[in-house]
Design a protein around this motif. Sequence first.
Motif, mmCIF file in Angstrom:
data_model
loop_
_atom_site.group_PDB
_atom_site.id
_atom_site.type_symbol
_atom_site.label_atom_id
_atom_site.label_comp_id
_atom_site.label_asym_id
_atom_site.label_seq_id
_atom_site.Cartn_x
_atom_site.Cartn_y
_atom_site.Cartn_z
ATOM 1 N N ASN A 322 0.873 -1.251 0.137
ATOM 2 C CA ASN A 322 0.103 0.033 0.198
ATOM 3 C C ASN A 322 0.933 1.174 -0.171
ATOM 4 O OD1 ASN A 322 1.024 -0.545 2.523
ATOM 5 N ND2 ASN A 322 -0.981 -0.081 3.606
ATOM 6 N N ASN A 323 2.270 0.988 -0.489
ATOM 7 C CA ASN A 323 2.915 2.380 -0.333
ATOM 8 C C ASN A 323 3.588 2.655 -1.726
ATOM 9 O OD1 ASN A 323 3.176 2.870 2.371
ATOM 10 N ND2 ASN A 323 4.381 0.928 2.632
ATOM 11 N N LEU A 324 3.654 3.687 -2.434
ATOM 12 C CA LEU A 324 4.165 4.186 -3.577
ATOM 13 C C LEU A 324 5.534 4.860 -3.347
ATOM 14 C CD1 LEU A 324 4.207 4.318 -6.708
ATOM 15 C CD2 LEU A 324 3.012 6.703 -6.442
ATOM 16 N N TYR A 325 6.797 4.347 -3.774
ATOM 17 C CA TYR A 325 8.195 4.804 -3.591
ATOM 18 C C TYR A 325 8.468 5.477 -4.963
ATOM 19 C CZ TYR A 325 8.091 1.910 0.378
ATOM 20 O OH TYR A 325 7.798 1.367 1.828
ATOM 21 N N ILE A 326 9.112 6.588 -4.724
ATOM 22 C CA ILE A 326 9.532 7.230 -6.129
ATOM 23 C C ILE A 326 11.118 7.580 -5.846
ATOM 24 C CG2 ILE A 326 9.484 9.415 -7.582
ATOM 25 C CD1 ILE A 326 6.698 9.478 -7.375
ATOM 26 N N PHE A 327 11.809 7.059 -6.638
ATOM 27 C CA PHE A 327 13.427 7.191 -6.538
ATOM 28 C C PHE A 327 13.890 7.846 -7.554
ATOM 29 C CE2 PHE A 327 12.421 2.967 -4.248
ATOM 30 C CZ PHE A 327 12.767 3.298 -2.978
ATOM 31 N N GLN A 328 14.786 8.769 -7.186
ATOM 32 C CA GLN A 328 15.693 9.704 -8.369
ATOM 33 C C GLN A 328 17.047 9.455 -8.210
ATOM 34 O OE1 GLN A 328 14.622 13.749 -8.383
ATOM 35 N NE2 GLN A 328 15.418 14.221 -10.235
ATOM 36 N N ASP A 329 17.685 9.080 -9.246
ATOM 37 C CA ASP A 329 19.114 8.980 -9.288
ATOM 38 C C ASP A 329 19.890 10.299 -9.366
ATOM 39 O OD1 ASP A 329 21.681 8.424 -9.838
ATOM 40 O OD2 ASP A 329 21.367 7.561 -11.949
ATOM 41 N N LYS A 330 20.668 10.520 -8.067
ATOM 42 C CA LYS A 330 21.193 11.802 -7.987
ATOM 43 C C LYS A 330 22.552 12.026 -8.979
ATOM 44 C CE LYS A 330 24.222 10.741 -4.031
ATOM 45 N NZ LYS A 330 25.431 11.110 -3.828
ATOM 46 N N VAL A 331 23.182 10.904 -9.290
ATOM 47 C CA VAL A 331 24.533 11.233 -10.186
ATOM 48 C C VAL A 331 23.931 10.804 -11.522
ATOM 49 C CG1 VAL A 331 25.895 10.845 -8.162
ATOM 50 C CG2 VAL A 331 25.078 9.057 -9.507
ATOM 51 N N ASN A 332 22.874 10.818 -12.079
ATOM 52 C CA ASN A 332 22.601 10.377 -13.289
ATOM 53 C C ASN A 332 23.252 9.194 -14.070
ATOM 54 O OD1 ASN A 332 20.607 11.635 -14.198
ATOM 55 N ND2 ASN A 332 21.608 13.340 -15.181
ATOM 56 N N SER A 333 23.588 8.305 -13.116
ATOM 57 C CA SER A 333 24.286 7.005 -13.771
ATOM 58 C C SER A 333 22.974 6.059 -13.996
ATOM 59 C CB SER A 333 25.197 6.308 -12.864
ATOM 60 O OG SER A 333 24.601 5.735 -11.912
#
Length: 336
Positions: A322-333
């Motif tokens: 019941n959770n939605l996680y959003i992850f973003q790449d900080k170093v753009n690899s």
Amino acid sequence: DKTIKLWKITERDKRPEGYNLKDEEGKLKDLSTVTSLQVPVLKPMDLMVEVTPRRIFANGHTYHVNSISVNSDCETYMSADDLRINLWHLAITDRSFNIVDIKPANMEDLTEVITASEFHPHHCNLFVYSSSKGSLRLCDMRASALCDKHFWVYEEPEDPSNRSFFSEIISSVSDVKFSHSGRYMLTRDYLTVKVWDLNMETKPVETYQVHDYLRSKLCSLYENDCIFDKFECAWNGSDSVIMTGAYNNFFRMFDRNTKRDVTLEASRESSKPRAILKPRRVCVGGKRRKDDISVDSLDFTKKILHTAWHPTENIIAIAATNNLYIFQDKVNSEMH
């Protein structure tokens, strides 16, 4: 209830002020009090996201809808259930055209069902649908109004040495996605993700093991119904990395160029701002490293069935229970 809904999502971070005929609350002014004209201006405000239902498409399906795909013509879309695929016009809610029908005259003769379908990203006449028998059928709507017979079939011959009671169940394709380039198709079955070249029907060009350590546990996974879980898969924007979910809130990424793969976990701990996701490892018997997780301690109630990748940036969305996680790449690899 087998109903499809079209929603409009809008964002607002500015509001107009200084109307001539309305006051700040939006009520009409007494026109006799308006003695001069002014140009309304936009003032910044807190971001508001508004979601409004625009259309409801009902009565098109007898069975549960398993996939929806908007066509590249931006006018039509298709929806699929276990036995039929319908083509809709986005402006017409009360009528659809049946373009695939695999329902036999006698339901006792039913041997397979449709599991997923998608339009080609560039050619509006092409679409693919997958089946519970592990095959993909690429159809051309120019060939026939009913696309039951005109198709290219993509399927991998079964290895007799791996044949078991569960072979047919685990070969069922749960998701199919065209690459952004339109050259490849990505499919997910219970244990693997496969990349198919549209020009090669006989076998996939790449096969990646998602959780091969479960092969010895298929009996217990059958008893608790987990073997019927339908995992999705996703491409990154450049088609160089693929992603899919697994158990224990793990999700897997495979780099097609370097052949590296990584297992990551979507959890409360890892979702703190700026937290770095640490690679996880599942060990099968024998010696165990400090952070390794044994197969027997995996939580099969925590599963990541739905994943999505931003079309141009390295941002991913992971749905875990019941959770939605959003992850973003900080170093753009590509792989972190």
